[in-house]
Write a protein that holds these residues in place. Sequence first.
Motif, mmCIF file in Angstrom:
data_model
loop_
_atom_site.group_PDB
_atom_site.id
_atom_site.type_symbol
_atom_site.label_atom_id
_atom_site.label_comp_id
_atom_site.label_asym_id
_atom_site.label_seq_id
_atom_site.Cartn_x
_atom_site.Cartn_y
_atom_site.Cartn_z
ATOM 1 N N GLU A 1 0.846 -1.197 0.000
ATOM 2 C CA GLU A 1 0.000 0.000 0.000
ATOM 3 C C GLU A 1 0.883 1.249 0.000
ATOM 4 O O GLU A 1 1.993 1.238 0.541
ATOM 5 N N VAL A 2 0.380 2.294 -0.642
ATOM 6 C CA VAL A 2 1.127 3.547 -0.771
ATOM 7 C C VAL A 2 1.395 4.122 0.617
ATOM 8 O O VAL A 2 0.496 4.229 1.453
ATOM 9 N N ASP A 3 2.648 4.483 0.843
ATOM 10 C CA ASP A 3 3.051 5.097 2.099
ATOM 11 C C ASP A 3 2.619 6.559 2.124
ATOM 12 O O ASP A 3 2.567 7.222 1.086
ATOM 13 N N ALA A 4 2.332 7.030 3.332
ATOM 14 C CA ALA A 4 1.927 8.422 3.503
ATOM 15 C C ALA A 4 2.444 8.933 4.838
ATOM 16 O O ALA A 4 2.680 8.156 5.764
ATOM 17 N N VAL A 5 2.619 10.234 4.903
ATOM 18 C CA VAL A 5 2.976 10.882 6.166
ATOM 19 C C VAL A 5 1.950 11.969 6.442
ATOM 20 O O VAL A 5 1.372 12.547 5.519
ATOM 21 N N TYR A 6 1.725 12.191 7.725
ATOM 22 C CA TYR A 6 0.810 13.265 8.127
ATOM 23 C C TYR A 6 1.604 14.253 8.966
ATOM 24 O O TYR A 6 2.200 13.884 9.985
ATOM 25 N N LEU A 7 1.642 15.499 8.507
ATOM 26 C CA LEU A 7 2.347 16.551 9.229
ATOM 27 C C LEU A 7 1.451 17.078 10.335
ATOM 28 O O LEU A 7 0.249 17.244 10.150
ATOM 29 N N GLY A 8 2.037 17.319 11.467
ATOM 30 C CA GLY A 8 1.265 17.831 12.592
ATOM 31 C C GLY A 8 1.699 17.149 13.868
ATOM 32 O O GLY A 8 2.733 16.475 13.912
ATOM 33 N N PRO A 9 0.901 17.297 14.927
ATOM 34 C CA PRO A 9 1.272 16.706 16.211
ATOM 35 C C PRO A 9 1.231 15.175 16.153
ATOM 36 O O PRO A 9 0.592 14.599 15.269
ATOM 37 N N PRO A 10 1.915 14.517 17.091
ATOM 38 C CA PRO A 10 1.917 13.054 17.121
ATOM 39 C C PRO A 10 0.496 12.482 17.217
ATOM 40 O O PRO A 10 -0.345 12.990 17.943
ATOM 41 N N LEU A 11 0.278 11.405 16.448
ATOM 42 C CA LEU A 11 -0.993 10.685 16.468
ATOM 43 C C LEU A 11 -0.711 9.235 16.849
ATOM 44 O O LEU A 11 0.267 8.655 16.381
ATOM 45 N N PRO A 12 -1.560 8.621 17.676
ATOM 46 C CA PRO A 12 -1.310 7.239 18.092
ATOM 47 C C PRO A 12 -1.384 6.258 16.921
ATOM 48 O O PRO A 12 -2.169 6.457 15.987
ATOM 49 N N PRO A 13 -0.578 5.186 16.973
ATOM 50 C CA PRO A 13 -0.670 4.144 15.949
ATOM 51 C C PRO A 13 -2.103 3.616 15.858
ATOM 52 O O PRO A 13 -2.789 3.466 16.870
ATOM 53 N N GLY A 14 -2.531 3.368 14.639
ATOM 54 C CA GLY A 14 -3.890 2.893 14.406
ATOM 55 C C GLY A 14 -4.886 3.999 14.130
ATOM 56 O O GLY A 14 -6.001 3.742 13.691
#
Length: 129
Positions: free
Chosen positions: A51-64
Amino acid sequence: MRLSMVVEWSKGSPFRYAWKEGKLRLVAVDQPAPVNYGLIPGLINPADGEEVDAVYLGPPLPPGTRVEGEVVGMVWLADGDHKLVLADATLPKDQELAPLLAWFSPERRARFLSPIEAQAFLKSLGLSL
């Protein structure tokens, strides 16, 4: 364009998880991630068959965490395993991009591409825009 991703590796955390069949499993303890890192469920990158990898900019978000964001660009990599960059809707600032681009080994020649170039990549994968 907005997409939804699943976070596998939280910003600042050394604990790397993998999202497989709707579940998380710990796969490694590594250097802390400079961004929230994960994938776009159901969208396959032919470069690696995953699956295509993605990053989200911003504060830390919990896994899942499932998070939706605007496609603000893409990290292009020489091996074709490009990473979509999602954010709240603003273009990333240099101080957000520098650690992200430095995270990849030099031989992968990471560079940031515009939202238009990211959308062209998505279209090449068969995603209707």
